[in-house]
Design a protein around this motif. Structure first.
Motif, PDB file in Angstrom:
ATOM      1  N   TYR B 254       0.856  -1.217  -0.120  1.00  0.00           N
ATOM      2  CA  TYR B 254       0.011  -0.074   0.298  1.00  0.00           C
ATOM      3  C   TYR B 254       0.886   1.273   0.039  1.00  0.00           C
ATOM      4  N   LEU B 255       1.996   1.223   0.994  1.00  0.00           N
ATOM      5  CA  LEU B 255       2.798   2.416   0.888  1.00  0.00           C
ATOM      6  C   LEU B 255       3.415   2.545  -0.229  1.00  0.00           C
ATOM      7  N   TRP B 256       3.966   1.483  -0.968  1.00  0.00           N
ATOM      8  CA  TRP B 256       4.714   1.686  -2.118  1.00  0.00           C
ATOM      9  C   TRP B 256       3.956   2.202  -3.140  1.00  0.00           C
ATOM     10  N   ASN B 257       2.558   1.818  -3.332  1.00  0.00           N
ATOM     11  CA  ASN B 257       1.672   2.407  -4.462  1.00  0.00           C
ATOM     12  C   ASN B 257       1.285   4.066  -4.116  1.00  0.00           C
ATOM     13  N   ARG B 258       1.234   4.325  -2.692  1.00  0.00           N
ATOM     14  CA  ARG B 258       0.695   5.442  -2.387  1.00  0.00           C
ATOM     15  C   ARG B 258       1.644   6.718  -2.671  1.00  0.00           C
ATOM     16  N   GLN B 259       2.979   6.174  -2.773  1.00  0.00           N
ATOM     17  CA  GLN B 259       4.131   7.364  -2.780  1.00  0.00           C
ATOM     18  C   GLN B 259       3.791   8.171  -4.239  1.00  0.00           C
ATOM     19  N   ALA B 260       2.863   7.391  -5.279  1.00  0.00           N
ATOM     20  CA  ALA B 260       2.666   8.103  -6.433  1.00  0.00           C
ATOM     21  C   ALA B 260       1.559   9.377  -6.284  1.00  0.00           C
ATOM     22  N   GLY B 261       0.985   9.076  -4.976  1.00  0.00           N
ATOM     23  CA  GLY B 261      -0.211  10.029  -4.706  1.00  0.00           C
ATOM     24  C   GLY B 261       0.619  11.701  -4.637  1.00  0.00           C
ATOM     25  N   LYS B 262      -0.466  12.529  -4.746  1.00  0.00           N
ATOM     26  CA  LYS B 262      -0.013  13.924  -4.596  1.00  0.00           C
ATOM     27  C   LYS B 262       0.657  14.334  -3.202  1.00  0.00           C
ATOM     28  N   THR B 263       0.010  13.660  -1.903  1.00  0.00           N
ATOM     29  CA  THR B 263       0.662  14.029  -0.591  1.00  0.00           C
ATOM     30  C   THR B 263       1.285  12.855  -0.066  1.00  0.00           C
ATOM     31  N   ALA B 264       2.093  13.189   1.005  1.00  0.00           N
ATOM     32  CA  ALA B 264       2.653  12.311   1.839  1.00  0.00           C
ATOM     33  C   ALA B 264       1.776  11.256   2.514  1.00  0.00           C
ATOM     34  N   VAL B 265       1.793  10.217   2.839  1.00  0.00           N
ATOM     35  CA  VAL B 265       0.955   9.195   3.497  1.00  0.00           C
ATOM     36  C   VAL B 265       1.294   9.397   4.903  1.00  0.00           C
ATOM     37  N   CYS B 266       0.133   9.206   5.741  1.00  0.00           N
ATOM     38  CA  CYS B 266       0.288   9.038   7.316  1.00  0.00           C
ATOM     39  C   CYS B 266      -0.185   7.816   7.672  1.00  0.00           C
ATOM     40  N   LEU B 267       0.087   7.602   9.245  1.00  0.00           N
ATOM     41  CA  LEU B 267      -0.422   6.439   9.791  1.00  0.00           C
ATOM     42  C   LEU B 267      -1.954   6.131   9.743  1.00  0.00           C
ATOM     43  N   GLU B 268      -2.602   7.459  10.170  1.00  0.00           N
ATOM     44  CA  GLU B 268      -4.212   7.487  10.428  1.00  0.00           C
ATOM     45  C   GLU B 268      -4.814   7.056   9.016  1.00  0.00           C
ATOM     46  N   SER B 291       7.539  -0.373  13.645  1.00  0.00           N
ATOM     47  CA  SER B 291       6.686   0.896  13.779  1.00  0.00           C
ATOM     48  C   SER B 291       6.253   1.252  12.484  1.00  0.00           C
ATOM     49  N   PHE B 292       5.300   2.140  12.353  1.00  0.00           N
ATOM     50  CA  PHE B 292       4.947   2.691  10.898  1.00  0.00           C
ATOM     51  C   PHE B 292       6.020   3.443  10.404  1.00  0.00           C
ATOM     52  N   GLN B 293       6.966   4.103  11.078  1.00  0.00           N
ATOM     53  CA  GLN B 293       7.789   5.030  10.571  1.00  0.00           C
ATOM     54  C   GLN B 293       8.864   3.967   9.974  1.00  0.00           C
ATOM     55  N   GLN B 294       9.361   3.001  10.788  1.00  0.00           N
ATOM     56  CA  GLN B 294      10.364   1.959  10.103  1.00  0.00           C
ATOM     57  C   GLN B 294       9.918   1.358   8.972  1.00  0.00           C
ATOM     58  N   LEU B 295       8.742   0.890   8.950  1.00  0.00           N
ATOM     59  CA  LEU B 295       8.399   0.416   7.629  1.00  0.00           C
ATOM     60  C   LEU B 295       8.133   1.340   6.620  1.00  0.00           C
ATOM     61  N   HIS B 296       7.585   2.578   6.609  1.00  0.00           N
ATOM     62  CA  HIS B 296       7.589   3.783   5.620  1.00  0.00           C
ATOM     63  C   HIS B 296       9.066   3.849   5.362  1.00  0.00           C
ATOM     64  N   ASP B 297       9.959   3.843   6.195  1.00  0.00           N
ATOM     65  CA  ASP B 297      11.485   4.344   5.805  1.00  0.00           C
ATOM     66  C   ASP B 297      11.948   3.100   4.850  1.00  0.00           C
ATOM     67  N   ARG B 298      11.590   1.785   5.258  1.00  0.00           N
ATOM     68  CA  ARG B 298      11.979   0.543   4.543  1.00  0.00           C
ATOM     69  C   ARG B 298      11.541   0.598   3.092  1.00  0.00           C
ATOM     70  N   VAL B 299      10.010   1.113   2.979  1.00  0.00           N
ATOM     71  CA  VAL B 299       9.457   1.368   1.739  1.00  0.00           C
ATOM     72  C   VAL B 299      10.241   2.240   1.093  1.00  0.00           C
ATOM     73  N   ARG B 300      10.551   3.416   1.620  1.00  0.00           N
ATOM     74  CA  ARG B 300      10.916   4.500   0.875  1.00  0.00           C
ATOM     75  C   ARG B 300      12.618   4.148   0.204  1.00  0.00           C
ATOM     76  N   LEU B 301      13.274   3.539   1.132  1.00  0.00           N
ATOM     77  CA  LEU B 301      14.686   3.143   0.962  1.00  0.00           C
ATOM     78  C   LEU B 301      14.554   2.011  -0.369  1.00  0.00           C
ATOM     79  N   ASN B 302      13.707   1.172  -0.211  1.00  0.00           N
ATOM     80  CA  ASN B 302      13.425   0.192  -1.378  1.00  0.00           C
ATOM     81  C   ASN B 302      12.993   0.776  -2.531  1.00  0.00           C
ATOM     82  N   GLN B 303      12.310   1.679  -2.385  1.00  0.00           N
ATOM     83  CA  GLN B 303      11.802   2.361  -3.591  1.00  0.00           C
ATOM     84  C   GLN B 303      12.901   3.373  -4.235  1.00  0.00           C
TER      85      GLN B 303
END
Lengths: 304, 378
Positions: B254-268, B291-303
């Protein structure tokens, strides 16, 4: 340990039935002492010794296969145990001096036991010398079971690295290093299963060991690959030895479990020669490249 | 307007007992027992008992498998058991999915099967496959919260498994493969050399296998298209009553695909997408040591690695795509994730240089059999 203990159950039965017999004889033929008359220090000393000797006997039997040495050690300790046991029984039962057997058990069993134990230990010493000479090639100066690989009972490559580092200043000691592997091992593993493959590794390692000199050090590298350090050996002699090892494996007719079908084997060998500025890791790397070249070529290669 | 995911209401989680014991884990236990370890030592803490090993209906959770891996690491340190497990990992005994894999007609099909049935064939580290014009990249991704040592163990296993699978079809295939490990170079590289060959690179940003794309379609002699398709159909039926994806992978995708969106994604927002409260969402991640932050970082690194190396994007474009605001922010974040700058990473990943060198070396060997030039490795 339990496996060995079960194997020796007849010996245990024999010794402990004698102990029980002595207890019964003392109880039936003697008269019990009053508790106030019992010398508890003696009970502790003699009874404790009897228990300790019984424990030694269990430990020895628990770690040894059947055989003459084991029999001698057991009987020796067994008689010593019976003597101490009778001694401690005396603390609880009063036997009249007409009971000759009692003094026999007490005074004759101990020297007899010590005699048998001594004789047994002498044989054990001889046995250790033989085992030691067999182990020598595998471990050289090390004796640390953590080094041993669970699969082939050889040292692991860490052992080789330590040995190389230790003798590195001696140019001729660590001059040649041999690396060997069984080509087609992966295919063998897939075709005949992992248990057979593990057995093939074990048996070919044993065979190679028989063809090495007393001070060569053989270690497991990984999977089907072995590495052999040949101390004080010229490259030409190492190549000769490599050819001998290849012949030994070529003559080895490995039999599959079940069908008994013969699976001929061959050996690929790379010989590395130490260069002036090498460090131990570089020598190992050189051997690794040599065995790769050998696999691509005619099965034996020299990298210098 | 927040979209809500309605396709997949349930997820595999680390404590779900879904994986039959005999699929892969029994092989690890067999290996450990063959070294003479006592059963109670190797099963300690896993909730498994010796009697369970005789039963056909035992299913394990990834958490239990983690304990067994920890035991293997602790009881057999420095041992090649991870590689030995790997070399018998595939096609394996994972029901119809293993049969499909055994009948794969080429690497391309095998990789598709490994992706489709990843939670059955490759549960602890799932493969993520990317392609560019010339190369195919297989990245091993942990979605059950493995610790560092456990992940390194499993990476060795998966790498050895892939080599063993390919080489059962094509001998000496390893020379066409390149291995990147996020782990540092170990003291003893012997098993890497023997099981994987000479092309292992350590201290990389990710765990990855690279292969030339054309090589995906080299036919495998034992393959049969019809057999493997039939088996794949049966495998689909076998696992249809289970969730098809792990919770962490669901969030990752979900996070990987959401990066293409116009705004940054958040936990809520993410929690809402998964139709659970933020608290439940956090708790579920925590169960996987994330944590959400860790996973988000991992997605952004891999991406960013993907965009950088596979798609060849500039730092500016990546920074913009990942909502970093400016390039300096992106550089700083990248340095924090990997310990190196994006430009170091660009020159550090050896894929292209390796394949060019290998092609040249191959050409040299064919033209002149006596030259034995070899690429400097490991």
């Amino acid at each position: 340990m339990t496996h060995y203990l079960l194997m020796h159950r007849k010996k245990f039965f024999f010794i402990f039935s004698l102990a029980l017999l002595l207890l019964l004889a003392s109880a039936l033929l003697g008269t019990p002492k009053m508790l106030a008359d019992v010398d508890w220090v003696d009970v502790l000393g003699e009874g404790g010794s009897a228990l300790a000797i019984a424990a030694w006997m269990m430990m020895i039997l628990g770690s040894r296969p059947a055989g003459r040495v084991t029999n001698l050690l057991t009987l020796g300790l067994g008689f010593m145990f019976l003597a101490m046991w009778q001694d401690s029984l005396d603390e609880f039962f009063h036997l009249s001096s007409s009971q000759v057997w009692e003094s026999w058990v007490e005074s004759a069993a101990m020297p007899l036991g010590i005699g048998l134990l001594t004789y047994g230990l002498w044989h054990w010493h001889q046995e250790q010398l033989v085992i030691r000479s067999q182990l020598l090639k595998r471990e050289q100066c090390f004796r640390d079971h953590l080094w041993l690989d669970g699969l082939q009972q050889l040292g692991r490559v860490d052992q080789l690295q330590v040995s190389l580092k230790e003798h590195w200043h001696d140019q001729t000691y660590a001059q040649t290093l041999v690396m060997a592997e069984l080509p087609g091992f992966a295919k063998f593993e897939r075709t005949h299963g992992y248990q057979e493959a593990d057995r093939l590794l074990r048996e070919s390692a044993e065979l190679l060991m028989l063809n090495l000199r007393a001070n060569d050090l053989i270690c497991r590298y990984a999977r089907d690959r072995l590495v052999i350090l040949l101390p004080h050996t010229q490259p030409a002699d190492a190549m000769k030895l490599a050819q001998e090892l290849r012949q030994a494996i070529a003559a080895f007719s490995f039999k599959l479990f079940g069908s008994g079908q013969t699976q001929p084997q061959s050996l690929t060998i790379g010989v590395a020669v130490r260069q002036g500025k090498d460090n131990p890791a570089e020598l190992i790397e050189r051997a690794h490249q040599a065995v790769r070249l050998a696999a691509a070529g005619n099965g034996c290669s020299l990298a210098s | 307007m927040i979209e809500v995911n309605t396709h997949n209401p349930t997820w595999l989680e680390v404590d779900h007992k879904y994986l039959p014991l005999h699929y892969q884990v029994m092989q690890l236990l067999d290996l450990m027992m063959s070294t003479g370890l006592s059963q109670h030592k190797l099963l300690r803490g896993s909730g498994l008992f010796y009697e369970d090993l005789q039963r056909a209906d035992i299913r394990l959770s990834p958490a239990q498998i983690r304990v067994l891996i920890q035991n293997a690491i602790r009881l057999l340190p420095n041992n090649e058991i991870s590689f030995r497990w790997g070399s018998r990992f595939w096609p394996g005994f994972a029901g119809a999915s293993s049969q499909a894999l055994a009948a794969a007609v080429n690497l391309n099909e095998a990789l598709q099967l490994l992706q489709q049935f990843r939670y059955w064939l490759s549960p602890m580290l799932i493969p993520k496959v990317y392609m560019d014009d010339d190369y195919c990249y297989i990245q091993w991704l942990d979605t059950f919260g493995l610790e560092k040592a456990e992940r390194e163990f499993m990476v060795n296993t998966q790498m050895a498994a892939l080599v063993s699978l390919i080489e059962s079809a094509i001998p000496d295939a390893r020379q066409h493969l390149l291995f990147c490990f996020s782990a540092q170079r170990p003291d003893i590289v012997a098993p890497y050399q023997v099981y994987l060959g000479d092309t292992s690179y350590f201290g990389m940003d990710l765990d990855l296998v690279a292969v030339k794309k054309e090589w995906l379609f080299t036919p495998w002699p034992a393959g049969s298209e019809r057999l493997s398709q039939l088996a794949a159909k049966q495998a689909e039926q076998e696992c249809e009553s289970f969730a098809q994806q792990s919770f962490v992978e669901g969030v990752y995708d979900y996070l990987w695909n959401r990066q293409a969106g116009k705004t940054a994604v958040c936990l809520e927002q993410t929690a809402e997408y998964f139709a659970i409260s933020s608290a439940t969402f956090k708790r579920k991640l925590k169960k996987h040591h994330l944590s959400f932050q860790q996973l988000h970082d991992r997605v952004r690194l891999n991406q960013s690695l993907y965009l950088m190396h596979v798609r060849g994007w500039t730092n500016e474009r990546i920074a913009d795509y990942l909502h970093f605001g400016d390039v300096a922010n992106f550089r700083r974040a990248f340095k924090r994730w990997t310990g190196r700058t994006p430009s170091d990473s660009r020159s550090g990943l050896p894929v292209k240089s390796f394949f060019v060198a290998a092609t040249q070396a191959a050409a040299r060997v064919t033209s002149n059999r006596t030259t034995h030039t070899r690429h400097k490795l490991v």
